[in-house]
Design a protein around this motif. Structure first.
Motif, PDB file in Angstrom:
ATOM      1  N   TYR A 134      -2.947   4.919  12.460  1.00 50.65           N
ATOM      2  CA  TYR A 134      -3.355   4.031  11.363  1.00 50.65           C
ATOM      3  C   TYR A 134      -3.913   2.720  11.913  1.00 50.65           C
ATOM      4  O   TYR A 134      -4.908   2.196  11.411  1.00 50.65           O
ATOM      5  CB  TYR A 134      -2.151   3.779  10.464  1.00 50.65           C
ATOM      6  CG  TYR A 134      -2.449   2.988   9.217  1.00 50.65           C
ATOM      7  CD1 TYR A 134      -3.442   3.388   8.332  1.00 50.65           C
ATOM      8  CD2 TYR A 134      -1.716   1.845   8.912  1.00 50.65           C
ATOM      9  CE1 TYR A 134      -3.701   2.681   7.176  1.00 50.65           C
ATOM     10  CE2 TYR A 134      -1.972   1.123   7.763  1.00 50.65           C
ATOM     11  CZ  TYR A 134      -2.958   1.537   6.899  1.00 50.65           C
ATOM     12  OH  TYR A 134      -3.221   0.830   5.761  1.00 50.65           O
ATOM     13  N   ARG A 151      -3.379  15.719   7.789  1.00 48.25           N
ATOM     14  CA  ARG A 151      -3.298  14.256   7.822  1.00 48.25           C
ATOM     15  C   ARG A 151      -2.113  13.725   7.015  1.00 48.25           C
ATOM     16  O   ARG A 151      -1.531  12.701   7.355  1.00 48.25           O
ATOM     17  CB  ARG A 151      -4.598  13.644   7.305  1.00 48.25           C
ATOM     18  CG  ARG A 151      -4.676  12.132   7.418  1.00 48.25           C
ATOM     19  CD  ARG A 151      -6.054  11.623   7.069  1.00 48.25           C
ATOM     20  NE  ARG A 151      -7.050  12.060   8.040  1.00 48.25           N
ATOM     21  CZ  ARG A 151      -7.297  11.407   9.178  1.00 48.25           C
ATOM     22  NH1 ARG A 151      -6.616  10.317   9.482  1.00 48.25           N
ATOM     23  NH2 ARG A 151      -8.220  11.854  10.000  1.00 48.25           N
ATOM     24  N   ASN A 152      -1.748  14.408   5.943  1.00 46.19           N
ATOM     25  CA  ASN A 152      -0.657  13.904   5.100  1.00 46.19           C
ATOM     26  C   ASN A 152       0.693  13.905   5.810  1.00 46.19           C
ATOM     27  O   ASN A 152       1.613  13.189   5.416  1.00 46.19           O
ATOM     28  CB  ASN A 152      -0.558  14.721   3.811  1.00 46.19           C
ATOM     29  CG  ASN A 152      -0.276  16.187   4.092  1.00 46.19           C
ATOM     30  OD1 ASN A 152      -0.835  16.766   5.015  1.00 46.19           O
ATOM     31  ND2 ASN A 152       0.580  16.796   3.290  1.00 46.19           N
ATOM     32  N   ASN A 155       6.163   9.489   7.989  1.00 45.46           N
ATOM     33  CA  ASN A 155       5.717  10.437   9.016  1.00 45.46           C
ATOM     34  C   ASN A 155       6.151   9.999  10.406  1.00 45.46           C
ATOM     35  O   ASN A 155       6.571  10.820  11.235  1.00 45.46           O
ATOM     36  CB  ASN A 155       4.193  10.575   8.980  1.00 45.46           C
ATOM     37  CG  ASN A 155       3.689  11.203   7.700  1.00 45.46           C
ATOM     38  OD1 ASN A 155       4.446  11.850   6.978  1.00 45.46           O
ATOM     39  ND2 ASN A 155       2.423  11.005   7.398  1.00 45.46           N
ATOM     40  N   GLU A 208       0.833  -1.199   0.000  1.00 43.97           N
ATOM     41  CA  GLU A 208       0.000   0.000   0.000  1.00 43.97           C
ATOM     42  C   GLU A 208       0.875   1.259   0.000  1.00 43.97           C
ATOM     43  O   GLU A 208       1.698   1.433   0.895  1.00 43.97           O
ATOM     44  CB  GLU A 208      -0.918   0.017   1.225  1.00 43.97           C
ATOM     45  CG  GLU A 208      -2.096  -0.935   1.131  1.00 43.97           C
ATOM     46  CD  GLU A 208      -3.146  -0.633   2.180  1.00 43.97           C
ATOM     47  OE1 GLU A 208      -2.937   0.309   2.970  1.00 43.97           O
ATOM     48  OE2 GLU A 208      -4.167  -1.331   2.211  1.00 43.97           O
ATOM     49  N   GLN A 249       0.028   4.176   0.810  1.00 35.25           N
ATOM     50  CA  GLN A 249      -0.287   4.949   2.000  1.00 35.25           C
ATOM     51  C   GLN A 249       0.574   4.528   3.190  1.00 35.25           C
ATOM     52  O   GLN A 249       0.951   5.359   4.017  1.00 35.25           O
ATOM     53  CB  GLN A 249      -1.764   4.787   2.359  1.00 35.25           C
ATOM     54  CG  GLN A 249      -2.202   5.621   3.555  1.00 35.25           C
ATOM     55  CD  GLN A 249      -3.622   5.312   3.980  1.00 35.25           C
ATOM     56  OE1 GLN A 249      -4.251   4.386   3.470  1.00 35.25           O
ATOM     57  NE2 GLN A 249      -4.141   6.089   4.921  1.00 35.25           N
ATOM     58  N   GLU A 263      -0.507  11.655  10.105  1.00 35.51           N
ATOM     59  CA  GLU A 263      -0.927  10.257  10.245  1.00 35.51           C
ATOM     60  C   GLU A 263       0.288   9.384  10.499  1.00 35.51           C
ATOM     61  O   GLU A 263       1.241   9.365   9.726  1.00 35.51           O
ATOM     62  CB  GLU A 263      -1.633   9.802   8.975  1.00 35.51           C
ATOM     63  CG  GLU A 263      -2.195   8.387   9.057  1.00 35.51           C
ATOM     64  CD  GLU A 263      -3.584   8.342   9.664  1.00 35.51           C
ATOM     65  OE1 GLU A 263      -3.687   7.883  10.812  1.00 35.51           O
ATOM     66  OE2 GLU A 263      -4.540   8.759   8.998  1.00 35.51           O
ATOM     67  N   VAL A 289       3.928   6.357   3.268  1.00 35.53           N
ATOM     68  CA  VAL A 289       3.768   7.752   3.698  1.00 35.53           C
ATOM     69  C   VAL A 289       3.650   7.819   5.222  1.00 35.53           C
ATOM     70  O   VAL A 289       4.281   8.654   5.881  1.00 35.53           O
ATOM     71  CB  VAL A 289       2.530   8.383   3.027  1.00 35.53           C
ATOM     72  CG1 VAL A 289       2.274   9.786   3.585  1.00 35.53           C
ATOM     73  CG2 VAL A 289       2.708   8.435   1.520  1.00 35.53           C
ATOM     74  N   ILE A 290       2.838   6.923   5.775  1.00 37.26           N
ATOM     75  CA  ILE A 290       2.655   6.869   7.224  1.00 37.26           C
ATOM     76  C   ILE A 290       3.955   6.466   7.921  1.00 37.26           C
ATOM     77  O   ILE A 290       4.312   7.017   8.968  1.00 37.26           O
ATOM     78  CB  ILE A 290       1.515   5.893   7.575  1.00 37.26           C
ATOM     79  CG1 ILE A 290       0.187   6.414   7.028  1.00 37.26           C
ATOM     80  CG2 ILE A 290       1.416   5.666   9.071  1.00 37.26           C
ATOM     81  CD1 ILE A 290      -0.950   5.415   7.095  1.00 37.26           C
TER      82      ILE A 290
END
Length: 315
Positions: A270, A261-262, A89, A80, A82, A265, A85-86
């Protein structure tokens, strides 16, 4: 029967060095018992639940009845976009913690150690300890009151001096500074306790010898204080590295909104979204398993690195 059992225990204790030590230190082990039970019940037994990260877990079927799917959820996790990215972060917040928060308790402890007025020292310690006992809800609420666009005191002061107002709470560029400032505000004072205890254990004769050699206060700190507490610093740093992906869920979740959130998160939020809100129990467990595994690997590597540099490490 009782006499026989007593005689047997006495015979074993008299012949076994281990039993002798256990009986001699029985009160100390009784004090350790509650903490040991806590870790067994709440830390080790729940590890059995990690098995559902390899299953399509359904609560009504339980562990035994749920279908075994192997690495399905881990493959989904790593495929994924996403997730990465998480993951980024989370790493950024961890790096901010190491760079900006971790040194602050050390500096505060050294500064407090240099204070000679006992009353002022205790007063300052009390003031900087208090935020630790406030929940993240209170800390973030105070920040909200100070940083709101219309009524926040920071924006009012900026407007008074002719500067444009800034929407701190909805800006993704301000999320990281707000986060780390709140962490320092709440935890820095409490973090000085261990360092102050380590500094208090330093032999005063080392400072006397340094003064006789002409060392001022800064050189005493550099050549006596810091080397003497280096082992404590290394141990706490290793433990901090072990929590690389385990940030405060409550803190970040309270700061999280649709506009930031970008960058806000993280893995903890999550897991909450996927596990509790969406009911993906197996997938969220796989995320938690991944976090724990990375933390374990980093602790082992950091410990080996510390030993190569001559430190004791944590084991």
């Amino acid at each position: 029967m009782n006499d026989t059992a007593t005689a047997s225990i006495t015979a074993v204790s008299s012949s076994s060095p281990l039993m002798k030590r256990l009986l001699r230190n029985r009160f100390m082990y009784m004090m350790i018992l509650p903490g040991l039970l806590y870790f067994i019940i709440f830390k080790y037994i729940p590890m059995w639940g990690l098995i559902i990260s390899f299953q399509d877990y359904l609560p009504y079927k339980g562990f035994a009845g749920s279908e075994w799917v192997g690495l399905k959820h881990f493959n989904k996790l790593f495929s994924e976009p996403q997730f990465w990215v998480i993951f980024r972060n989370t790493l950024i917040l961890f790096v901010y913690n190491i760079l900006f928060y971790f040194p602050i308790p050390i500096l505060l402890a050294i500064m407090l150690n240099e204070v000679r007025n006992a009353f002022f020292k205790r007063f300052v310690q009390t003031i900087i300890y208090i935020p630790h006992f406030l929940s993240w809800v209170i800390i973030v609420s105070i920040s909200y009151v100070m940083l709101t666009m219309d009524d926040g005191i920071i924006n009012q002061l900026m407007a008074y001096y002719g500067f444009p107002k800034i929407n701190f709470l909805l800006s993704d560029s301000w999320f990281h500074p707000i986060y780390i400032i709140q962490v320092i505000w709440r935890e820095a004072g409490w973090g000085t306790i261990v360092y102050l205890a380590a500094i208090a254990a330093i032999d005063p004769q080392l400072y006397e010898a340094a003064r006789m050699d002409g060392a001022g206060r800064f050189r005493q700190i550099w050549h006596v204080t810091l080397p003497s507490i280096r082992t404590v610093i290394v141990v706490l740093l290793i433990l901090r590295i072990g929590n690389v992906l385990d940030l405060s869920f409550e803190h970040v979740y309270l700061l999280l909104n649709s506009m930031n959130r970008n960058v806000a998160e993280i893995l903890d939020t999550y897991v909450y979204t996927a596990g509790l809100k969406q009911g993906q129990f197996s997938f969220s467990t796989a995320v938690g398993f991944f976090k724990s595994f990375i933390g374990l690997v980093l602790v082992v590597l950091a410990n080996k690195l510390a030993k190569k540099f001559g430190e004791d490490g944590i084991y």
